[in-house]
Enzyme design. Structure first.
Site, PDB file in Angstrom:
ATOM      1  N   HIS A   1       3.006 -46.835  64.853  1.00  0.00           N
ATOM      2  CA  HIS A   1       2.476 -45.478  64.696  1.00  0.00           C
ATOM      3  C   HIS A   1       3.042 -44.849  63.433  1.00  0.00           C
ATOM      4  CE1 HIS A   1       0.772 -41.633  65.734  1.00  0.00           C
ATOM      5  NE2 HIS A   1       1.966 -41.053  65.725  1.00  0.00           N
TER       6      HIS A   1
ATOM      7  N   ASP B   1       2.889 -35.109  63.265  1.00  0.00           N
ATOM      8  CA  ASP B   1       2.559 -36.281  64.071  1.00  0.00           C
ATOM      9  C   ASP B   1       1.179 -36.093  64.677  1.00  0.00           C
ATOM     10  OD1 ASP B   1       2.503 -38.529  65.620  1.00  0.00           O
ATOM     11  OD2 ASP B   1       4.395 -38.154  66.643  1.00  0.00           O
TER      12      ASP B   1
ATOM     13  N   CYS C   1      -3.885 -43.039  62.753  1.00  0.00           N
ATOM     14  CA  CYS C   1      -2.642 -42.304  62.502  1.00  0.00           C
ATOM     15  C   CYS C   1      -2.264 -42.338  61.026  1.00  0.00           C
ATOM     16  CB  CYS C   1      -1.512 -42.861  63.359  1.00  0.00           C
ATOM     17  SG  CYS C   1      -1.287 -44.648  63.235  1.00  0.00           S
TER      18      CYS C   1
END
Length: 774
Positions: free
Chosen positions: A400, A430, A485
């Site tokens: 991630h 995030d 991401c």
């Protein structure tokens, strides 16, 4: 002799009790079998709750048969399950999880402590997701007596996210339990009947052997959960799970009940359909990869990034971009900043955090201190971080990406000052909030303290202020799938650099301005960056570098319309240069790219609009928001004078000008290759789902050219009696909900009677004209 025998027997009697009988041997063997189940987890791993259950069953004489070793978790139900209403509970108490279990027509609640949950996910060799009957094949499941247990990596439901969770599918319902909610020790328990499940969309990513699943549920709002509804009456639960045997496990779930087969689909997400509908990105990547050679960017720099063919492959849909793509775009972004502003920022590459946290050694170090500083001290040998306004650090951990921004690290704020304008702080951006726990971020204060000591070892300045920098986890737009991401990281970075204030205080962030909030940008906007990066790499590969500024130029680089408005000649040259090398990504060439005599470039250039907003997605705020990827497309819109009303002049129309139609009533002009006279084609908008154009020819009013289609695509059909021209290709880019030709289609005509050499010239000169109807 008899006497001696009697004496011998009398001496042996005291030790007869120590001899093993057949019954004793049987008990010993049974004990060994039971004890094997409690060996060290290193040898065999079993769920402790199940082992205790089997142990008690044996000693309670509940069964006489030999106990079989269980490889899967099975919950036996004695009677058919009675369906009951769905229920959800969200609790802040982290002591235990609650699982709703239906048995004998009523609810029972079983408490499972956090240790049990953890052991399920970490210590078991049980295949998470497979449900079996002990007497049958693992995938031949009796749906009346089995449930399927899945241990997801993350679950997202509305505004909550769970990282220590269990998800159970049974014949009649789906259960979710979690002991870690929003990075806290709160608990979450929820149950839906199968009638509550509208649709299940499953995606499989081969690269990381992970499944990403969207579960569409009938809407209801459990206490403490804020559900954002894209469609009225529908909630979305998303989870990802690492499982190399996911396809078999999907079949296992489907076998529980025929209703699962009707609602389970292997598909892509809605955002991808919007982002890539109408475009064959795979063909574009194939064509680019076939001719792609290693690209070094920026040329001549010692820390240049090398982009290879395998990196281009990662720009395909549903794939994770790697550190090479991240570092490349960061380099591109840095070079796009003017030298005057560039000194405010410092960009670390992807390897910096890996080295700082010592990720190469396995478990990340979250309290590095002096050791962490020593691992990266050479990186800042010639850079004083405390002179920068903002420091950007990309983070990759556990498959991630996220972004850390250190703001005003050299600022010393007196304690008596309220609401200072410049506040030293650490921001964490995030796209799946909570995926990177706070421990990863805690390494930065200690690192900055050591960096400060090294820079100011001969001064008396306070060296304890860096560790006290406030760490802030922001509420930002979240990704709508599980593989974008990296794109969100780049979009966060892109927008922040473009909008970064000279003085930053996180407590003064205005919600109305949307900066660093959940409304900062539409989530789909970040997903579109995949195509934008591909376009950028294509242009750089062809030798067109929009970030190179001529040595004798004081203006911005000439990328698609950035020019001095007072110098019309320079403006025209810049636009020509841009329009010549921007190419479509449909796997074929276009006449637009070969037009060397282009003198104008309209605000809504068809090609630019097609490349920028694929699938008809045109965010209303995107034209106002400046980002460092956008100048390739958006600045062409600024460079040319906008005209709401264009004069129609058939005599002056040539085959080299293309202008997007802005009204419902449109007039197209097609230049016949055998005749210099332009032929008018009238656009007729019958409905939102069908389009027609009628070709009017003076010699024969019955001749017509019809182009029809639906939102999924536009197809052309030739019904012209004359043999002078024929349709060769239809290139479409149209919003299915628009009632006008806002994103126009392009018809390219050629004469079949000409030679192949002449056809090249015809493709340049014979094309569709588009002007508003008067």
């Amino acid at each position: 002799m008899t006497l001696r025998s009697v004496q011998s027997r009398s001496k042996r009697k005291p030790i007869d009790v120590f001899d093993y009988s057949d019954e004793d041997d049987r008990v010993e063997e049974e004990s060994k079998k039971l004890l094997r189940k409690f060996d060290s987890p290193v040898t065999k791993k079993h769920h402790c709750a199940i082992d205790k259950y089997e142990f008690l069953r044996c000693f309670a004489k509940d069964t006489q048969s030999e106990s079989k070793v269980l490889q899967h978790i099975v919950i036996d139900v004695e009677v058919p399950v009675k369906e009951e209403p769905s229920r959800c509970e969200l609790s802040g108490d982290g002591n235990s999880d609650l699982i709703d279990v239906i048995s004998n027509g009523s609810h029972r609640r079983i408490g499972i402590d956090s240790l049990t949950s953890s052991s399920l996910s970490e210590n078991d060799e049980v295949s998470t997701g497979e449900a079996t009957n002990p007497a049958s094949d693992p995938h031949e499941v009796d749906p009346e007596n089995a449930q399927v247990l899945i241990i997801p990596d993350v679950i997202i439901y509305g505004d909550i996210y769970c990282t220590n969770s269990k998800l159970t599918f049974s014949r009649n319902c789906m259960n979710v339990e979690s002991s870690s909610v929003n990075a806290t020790k709160g608990t979450f328990s929820c149950q839906w009947t199968i009638e509550d499940i509208i649709k299940i969309e499953s995606q499989w990513c081969l690269e990381v052997e992970t499944a990403f699943v969207n579960v569409l549920l009938k809407s209801r709002k459990p206490e403490g959960v804020d559900i954002a509804k894209d469609i009225s009456g529908i909630d979305l639960l998303k989870f990802s799970v690492y499982d190399p045997k996911w396809s078999k496990e999907v079949e296992t779930i489907r076998s529980l009940d025929s209703r699962y087969k009707n609602i389970w689909f292997d598909t892509i997400t809605e955002s991808e359909e919007i982002a890539f509908s109408g475009h064959d990105l795979g063909t574009s990547l194939t064509n680019l990869a076939d001719s792609f050679e290693d690209l070094v960017y920026p040329q001549g720099e010692p820390d240049a990034v090398v982009v290879r063919k395998q990196d281009i492959e990662l720009l395909k849909p549903r794939r994770f971009i790697n550190d090479t793509i991240i570092d490349f775009y960061i380099k591109y972004l840095k070079n796009r900043i003017s030298p005057k502003e560039r000194g405010r920022f410092h960009f670390f590459n992807c390897f910096f955090f890996r080295k700082l946290a010592n990720l190469d050694k396995g478990t990340p170090s979250t309290c590095g201190g002096r050791e962490a500083y020593q691992r990266v001290q050479k990186w800042t040998k010639n850079v004083d971080l405390f002179e920068k306004d903002y420091i950007f650090i990309p983070i990759n951990c556990s498959f991630h990406w996220s972004l850390v921004i250190i703001c005003h690290p050299g600022e010393l704020v007196p304690s008596h000052v309220e609401n200072p304008q410049r506040v030293p702080c650490i921001l964490h951006l995030d796209s799946i909030k909570g995926s990177h726990k706070g421990g990863l971020i805690n390494i930065f204060p200690s690192y900055l303290r050591e960096e400060w000591k090294a820079r100011h070892e001969n001064t008396t300045n306070d060296s304890s202020r860096a560790p006290n920098m406030q760490s802030i986890s922001l509420e930002l737009p979240q990704q709508e799938n599980s593989f974008d991401c990296g794109l969100f990281l780049l979009h966060y970075l892109d927008l922040f650099v473009a909008q970064a204030p000279a003085k930053f205080n996180p407590s003064l962030i205005s919600r109305s301005a949307n900066f660093l909030t959940r409304n900062w940008f539409p989530a789909k906007e970040a997903s579109l960056k995949r195509r934008n990066i591909l376009e950028l790499l294509y242009n750089l590969h062809k030798g067109h570098d929009p970030s190179i500024l001529p040595a004798n130029s004081k203006s911005e680089p000439p990328h698609c319309g950035v020019s001095n408005r007072n110098d019309q000649e320079t403006e025209s040259e810049n636009v020509i240069e841009c329009c010549n090398w921007i190419k479509p990504f449909d796997g074929s060439s276009s006449t637009v790219t070969d037009i060397s005599q282009t003198k104008t470039c309209s605000p809504d250039l068809i090609l630019s609009k097609e490349v920028s907003y694929s699938g008809g997605y045109d965010p209303p705020s995107s034209k106002l928001r400046k980002v460092f990827m956008s100048p390739i497309v958006e600045e062409v819109q600024e460079s040319c004078e906008k005209k709401d009303h264009l004069e129609m002049d058939i005599q002056k129309s040539t085959g080299h000008e293309i202008e997007t139609l802005r009204k419902e009533g449109c007039m197209l002009y097609i230049e016949d290759s055998d005749d210099e006279e332009a032929v008018s084609v009238e656009y007729v908008s019958d409905s939102q789902d069908s389009y027609e154009v009628e070709m009017k020819v003076e010699d024969d009013d019955d001749d017509e050219l019809i182009v029809t289609g639906e939102s999924s695509g536009i197809h052309g059909s030739r019904e012209i009696k004359s043999d002078s021209a024929s349709i060769e290709r239809v290139n479409k880019s149209r919003d299915s909900t628009a009632a006008s030709c806002y994103n126009d289609f392009l018809l390219v005509l050629s004469d079949d009677e000409r030679s192949s050499d002449d056809k090249e010239n015809i493709l340049i000169s014979s094309n569709v004209m588009a002007k508003p109807k008067t």
